[in-house]
Design a protein around this motif. Structure first.
Motif, PDB file in Angstrom:
ATOM      1  N   UNK A 134      -3.024   4.952  -3.070  1.00 36.23           N
ATOM      2  CA  UNK A 134      -3.968   5.996  -2.704  1.00 36.23           C
ATOM      3  C   UNK A 134      -3.703   7.188  -3.607  1.00 36.23           C
ATOM      4  N   UNK A 135      -4.712   7.530  -4.423  1.00 39.51           N
ATOM      5  CA  UNK A 135      -4.551   8.626  -5.372  1.00 39.51           C
ATOM      6  C   UNK A 135      -5.919   9.098  -5.840  1.00 39.51           C
ATOM      7  N   UNK A 136      -6.026  10.383  -6.091  1.00 34.45           N
ATOM      8  CA  UNK A 136      -7.273  10.925  -6.625  1.00 34.45           C
ATOM      9  C   UNK A 136      -7.282  10.889  -8.152  1.00 34.45           C
ATOM     10  N   UNK A 137      -6.200  10.421  -8.757  1.00 33.73           N
ATOM     11  CA  UNK A 137      -6.131  10.326 -10.212  1.00 33.73           C
ATOM     12  C   UNK A 137      -5.613   8.949 -10.620  1.00 33.73           C
ATOM     13  N   UNK A 138      -5.681   8.664 -11.900  1.00 35.20           N
ATOM     14  CA  UNK A 138      -5.228   7.371 -12.417  1.00 35.20           C
ATOM     15  C   UNK A 138      -3.725   7.198 -12.172  1.00 35.20           C
TER      16      UNK A 138
ATOM     17  N   UNK B 160      -6.965   3.436  -4.900  1.00 35.54           N
ATOM     18  CA  UNK B 160      -7.924   3.719  -3.838  1.00 35.54           C
ATOM     19  C   UNK B 160      -8.183   5.225  -3.900  1.00 35.54           C
ATOM     20  N   UNK B 161      -9.304   5.612  -4.523  1.00 35.05           N
ATOM     21  CA  UNK B 161      -9.557   7.025  -4.803  1.00 35.05           C
ATOM     22  C   UNK B 161     -10.599   7.646  -3.882  1.00 35.05           C
ATOM     23  N   UNK B 162     -11.264   6.864  -3.084  1.00 37.64           N
ATOM     24  CA  UNK B 162     -12.302   7.401  -2.218  1.00 37.64           C
ATOM     25  C   UNK B 162     -11.737   7.905  -0.906  1.00 37.64           C
ATOM     26  N   UNK B 163     -12.566   7.933   0.105  1.00 39.99           N
ATOM     27  CA  UNK B 163     -12.136   8.327   1.444  1.00 39.99           C
ATOM     28  C   UNK B 163     -11.048   7.367   1.921  1.00 39.99           C
TER      29      UNK B 163
ATOM     30  N   UNK C 141       0.933   7.712   5.702  1.00 41.90           N
ATOM     31  CA  UNK C 141       1.286   7.192   7.033  1.00 41.90           C
ATOM     32  C   UNK C 141       0.698   8.075   8.128  1.00 41.90           C
ATOM     33  N   UNK C 142       0.751   9.392   7.940  1.00 43.74           N
ATOM     34  CA  UNK C 142       0.170  10.300   8.932  1.00 43.74           C
ATOM     35  C   UNK C 142      -1.311  10.000   9.135  1.00 43.74           C
ATOM     36  N   UNK C 143      -2.023   9.774   8.035  1.00 47.51           N
ATOM     37  CA  UNK C 143      -3.453   9.452   8.117  1.00 47.51           C
ATOM     38  C   UNK C 143      -3.675   8.109   8.796  1.00 47.51           C
ATOM     39  N   UNK C 144      -2.874   7.119   8.449  1.00 49.87           N
ATOM     40  CA  UNK C 144      -3.027   5.786   9.040  1.00 49.87           C
ATOM     41  C   UNK C 144      -2.804   5.814  10.547  1.00 49.87           C
TER      42      UNK C 144
ATOM     43  N   UNK D 275       0.869  -1.167   0.000  1.00 52.70           N
ATOM     44  CA  UNK D 275       0.000   0.000   0.000  1.00 52.70           C
ATOM     45  C   UNK D 275       0.904   1.215   0.000  1.00 52.70           C
ATOM     46  N   UNK D 276       0.617   2.181  -0.868  1.00 50.29           N
ATOM     47  CA  UNK D 276       1.462   3.374  -0.917  1.00 50.29           C
ATOM     48  C   UNK D 276       0.693   4.547  -1.492  1.00 50.29           C
ATOM     49  N   UNK D 277       1.253   5.719  -1.269  1.00 46.40           N
ATOM     50  CA  UNK D 277       0.723   6.915  -1.884  1.00 46.40           C
ATOM     51  C   UNK D 277       1.209   7.036  -3.311  1.00 46.40           C
ATOM     52  N   UNK D 278       0.593   7.938  -4.061  1.00 43.07           N
ATOM     53  CA  UNK D 278       0.931   8.130  -5.464  1.00 43.07           C
ATOM     54  C   UNK D 278       2.394   8.535  -5.659  1.00 43.07           C
ATOM     55  N   UNK D 279       2.897   9.428  -4.797  1.00 43.05           N
ATOM     56  CA  UNK D 279       4.288   9.888  -4.946  1.00 43.05           C
ATOM     57  C   UNK D 279       5.280   8.754  -4.705  1.00 43.05           C
ATOM     58  N   UNK D 280       5.022   7.914  -3.720  1.00 43.95           N
ATOM     59  CA  UNK D 280       5.931   6.796  -3.441  1.00 43.95           C
ATOM     60  C   UNK D 280       5.881   5.778  -4.578  1.00 43.95           C
ATOM     61  N   UNK D 281       4.697   5.522  -5.109  1.00 47.45           N
ATOM     62  CA  UNK D 281       4.582   4.612  -6.253  1.00 47.45           C
ATOM     63  C   UNK D 281       5.412   5.144  -7.416  1.00 47.45           C
ATOM     64  N   UNK D 282       5.296   6.431  -7.693  1.00 48.91           N
ATOM     65  CA  UNK D 282       6.075   7.049  -8.770  1.00 48.91           C
ATOM     66  C   UNK D 282       7.572   6.982  -8.471  1.00 48.91           C
ATOM     67  N   UNK D 283       7.935   7.115  -7.207  1.00 52.10           N
ATOM     68  CA  UNK D 283       9.345   7.029  -6.800  1.00 52.10           C
ATOM     69  C   UNK D 283       9.910   5.646  -7.158  1.00 52.10           C
ATOM     70  N   UNK D 284       9.176   4.585  -6.814  1.00 49.27           N
ATOM     71  CA  UNK D 284       9.636   3.231  -7.133  1.00 49.27           C
ATOM     72  C   UNK D 284       9.769   3.051  -8.643  1.00 49.27           C
ATOM     73  N   UNK D 285       8.793   3.513  -9.394  1.00 50.63           N
ATOM     74  CA  UNK D 285       8.865   3.387 -10.857  1.00 50.63           C
ATOM     75  C   UNK D 285      10.045   4.169 -11.414  1.00 50.63           C
TER      76      UNK D 285
END
Length: 193
Positions: A90-94, A106-109, A134-137, A57-67
């Motif tokens: 977790x991202x509000x965009x594709x 995961x684009x919802x709440x 992580x802050x949210x979790x 599970x990761x945020x959009x920025x971390x996913x992009x970092x790995x790629x």
């Protein structure tokens, strides 16, 4: 039910920002200050963790970092394992998979989506990086365990793992492990006094 694991590289003073110096914070690169033998020991621990994971599970920025660092094309058992794991972003965009496996967005709440994910996945759901997520979790008591790979440096400034929270977040130490000659892996169960 899934067990949510936050796995972070962190300095002694809790900084998680700019470990490789690529952000230009002026206090970064602390990940690179350890020696090659310690970095190899770190990689073995990370590979072990990936073998025990059921999903990432990761945020959009971390996913992009790995790629952006070539994980989609790296070779070796650790890279193969990470590539094979289901990824939830977790991202509000594709979000593009980029050859690293098609992620589920995961684009919802966030709180509702992660709670639902924990119900659906059996096993460890590992979170790398993703400081905003992580802050949210932590704030919403969704994380079950915290694994801190601790680097022997006081950076003095930068984004920290633990921001202000609405209240005390109890944890119980369940493991300590030296990694190489410089690092310490501290493991805490969250939500317990």
């Amino acid at each position: 039910m899934g067990k949510l694991i936050i796995s972070e590289n962190v300095t002694l003073d809790g900084v998680v920002q700019d470990p490789t110096g690529e952000e230009g914070s002026g206090r970064g690169s602390w990940f690179t200050w350890i020696g090659d033998a310690d970095r190899a020991a770190w990689a073995r621990v990370e590979h072990e963790e990936a073998l025990g994971a059921a999903a990432l599970l990761m945020g959009r920025r971390t996913h992009a970092y790995f790629l952006g660092r070539g994980w989609a094309t790296r070779t070796g058992e650790w890279a193969d394992r990470l590539r094979s794991l289901p990824k939830y972003v977790v991202s509000s965009s594709a979000v593009e998979g980029g050859g690293w496996g098609e992620p589920t967005v995961l684009a919802g709440d966030v709180v509702e989506e992660v709670a639902k994910l924990k119900e659906e996945v059996s096993g460890e759901i590992v979170v790398y990086g993703s400081s905003r997520l992580v802050h949210t979790l932590i704030e919403h008591d969704l994380a079950d365990e915290l694994r801190l790979m601790t680097y022997p440096f006081v950076v003095g400034a930068g984004e920290r793992l633990f921001p202000a929270t609405s209240g005390v977040k109890p944890a119980r130490l369940i493991g300590t492990r030296g990694v190489g000659t410089a690092l310490a892996l501290l493991t805490y169960e969250l939500g317990r006094r």
